[in-house]
Write an enzyme that holds these catalytic residues in place. Sequence first.
Site, short mmCIF file in Angstrom:
data_model
loop_
_atom_site.label_atom_id
_atom_site.label_comp_id
_atom_site.label_asym_id
_atom_site.label_seq_id
_atom_site.Cartn_x
_atom_site.Cartn_y
_atom_site.Cartn_z
N ARG A 35 12.07 -1.31 10.08
CA ARG A 35 11.05 -1.02 11.10
C ARG A 35 11.04 -2.06 12.22
O ARG A 35 11.12 -3.26 11.94
CB ARG A 35 9.67 -0.95 10.44
CG ARG A 35 9.31 0.44 10.01
CD ARG A 35 8.06 0.48 9.19
NE ARG A 35 6.89 -0.11 9.85
CZ ARG A 35 5.67 -0.08 9.35
NH1 ARG A 35 5.46 0.54 8.20
NH2 ARG A 35 4.67 -0.64 9.97
N ARG A 41 -8.76 1.41 9.35
CA ARG A 41 -8.37 0.04 9.69
C ARG A 41 -9.46 -0.66 10.49
O ARG A 41 -9.29 -1.82 10.86
CB ARG A 41 -7.09 0.06 10.50
CG ARG A 41 -5.83 -0.23 9.66
CD ARG A 41 -4.65 -0.06 10.57
NE ARG A 41 -3.50 -0.80 10.21
CZ ARG A 41 -2.41 -0.26 9.65
NH1 ARG A 41 -2.41 0.99 9.29
NH2 ARG A 41 -1.35 -1.00 9.45
N ARG A 85 0.27 -8.69 13.49
CA ARG A 85 -0.39 -7.65 12.68
C ARG A 85 -1.33 -8.27 11.65
O ARG A 85 -2.39 -7.72 11.35
CB ARG A 85 0.68 -6.78 11.99
CG ARG A 85 1.36 -5.82 12.98
CD ARG A 85 2.71 -5.33 12.48
NE ARG A 85 2.64 -4.55 11.28
CZ ARG A 85 3.65 -4.42 10.42
NH1 ARG A 85 4.80 -5.02 10.63
NH2 ARG A 85 3.51 -3.69 9.35
N ARG A 114 11.95 -5.49 4.10
CA ARG A 114 11.62 -4.08 3.87
C ARG A 114 12.56 -3.15 4.65
O ARG A 114 12.91 -3.44 5.78
CB ARG A 114 10.18 -3.83 4.32
CG ARG A 114 9.72 -2.40 4.18
CD ARG A 114 8.24 -2.27 4.19
NE ARG A 114 7.64 -2.36 5.50
CZ ARG A 114 6.35 -2.16 5.75
NH1 ARG A 114 5.53 -1.90 4.74
NH2 ARG A 114 5.87 -2.27 6.96
N LYS A 154 0.83 -1.22 0.00
CA LYS A 154 0.00 0.00 0.00
C LYS A 154 0.86 1.27 0.00
O LYS A 154 0.59 2.19 -0.76
CB LYS A 154 -0.90 0.05 1.25
CG LYS A 154 -1.89 -1.10 1.37
CD LYS A 154 -2.82 -0.89 2.56
CE LYS A 154 -2.13 -0.85 3.91
NZ LYS A 154 -1.48 -2.12 4.32
P1 AMP Z 1 1.53 1.03 8.98
O1 AMP Z 1 2.69 1.93 8.73
O2 AMP Z 1 0.30 1.44 8.21
O3 AMP Z 1 1.89 -0.43 8.80
O4 AMP Z 1 1.14 1.20 10.53
C1 AMP Z 1 2.06 0.89 11.56
C2 AMP Z 1 1.32 0.80 12.89
O5 AMP Z 1 0.73 2.09 13.19
C3 AMP Z 1 0.16 -0.17 12.93
O6 AMP Z 1 0.58 -1.50 13.19
C4 AMP Z 1 -0.67 0.42 14.07
O7 AMP Z 1 -0.10 0.13 15.33
C5 AMP Z 1 -0.52 1.92 13.83
N1 AMP Z 1 -1.59 2.43 12.92
C6 AMP Z 1 -1.40 2.96 11.68
N2 AMP Z 1 -2.56 3.30 11.13
C7 AMP Z 1 -3.52 2.99 12.03
C8 AMP Z 1 -4.94 3.08 12.04
N3 AMP Z 1 -5.62 3.58 10.98
N4 AMP Z 1 -5.61 2.64 13.13
C9 AMP Z 1 -4.95 2.16 14.20
N5 AMP Z 1 -3.62 2.01 14.25
C10 AMP Z 1 -2.90 2.43 13.18
#
Ligand code: AMP
Length: 226
Positions: free
Chosen positions: A162, A89, A173, A128, A13
């Site tokens: 990360r 989410r 996740r 990554r 994404k």
């Molecule tokens: P991402 O970079 O999108 O993989 O997000 C990394 C982490 O940020 C996720 O595993 C969540 O802990 C938090 N996070 C990001 N976006 C959201 C969201 N829309 N709702 C809740 N937690 C989020």
Amino acid sequence: MNIILLGAPGSGKGTQAALLSEKFNLQHVSTGELCRKEVSKGTSLGMQLADIMKAGQLIPDALIMDILKQHIVETSKTSSGFIFDGFPRTVNQAKDLDHLLVDLKLSVTHVILINVDKDYIVSRLSARQSCAQCGHVYNDKTNPTKVSGVCDKCGSTKFIHRQDDNEEIILKRLDVYSTLTAPLIPYYQAMGKLHQIDGNTNVETVSMRIENLLNADKLNAKSVLL
Ligand code: AMP
């Protein structure tokens, strides 16, 4: 256009959102990135977010909405559209987003689900890394730098892996995705906004598939008007 990219962690994404943002002049909104920025500031909110993220859990809806709202309201005046990456989410977040966009006289135009097999995801996320200077995301397997160890965008030689991209947390996740995020698929399907893309291939092919879909939709919209 206001586009939501849906898909499991590691479905691509972020990479696709960055490409679409350039091609269609859309504001890329990554809630994960907004949270990581807050963490890097070392604020008490940042520390609270860091604990949740390290555990592979979701930030509570009310908190993530506050973070998103602030960002969207600030940027909506100058932007010609949004591409949401990693948001919503949960179904509650999707409903809140609909209300927020109505207030701004906007709406979600496309929801694109990138489907990727689970085995592929784990090996992809483990490979990554992102540039420590400009944040551009690479993948040793599917999307490497052109010159080994040098960022294509800014020339930096420092890269970050990360903390939540390790196998144990990736599996957590994925679990959270199946339970809390996958219900968004029928939610947007019922609204007639969902499009599905096979993401089990390289970045360029997935990008071309998304672009074709958006261009075909534009043509359809034009022919309805004629
Ligand atoms: P991402 O970079 O999108 O993989 O997000 C990394 C982490 O940020 C996720 O595993 C969540 O802990 C938090 N996070 C990001 N976006 C959201 C969201 N829309 N709702 C809740 N937690 C989020």
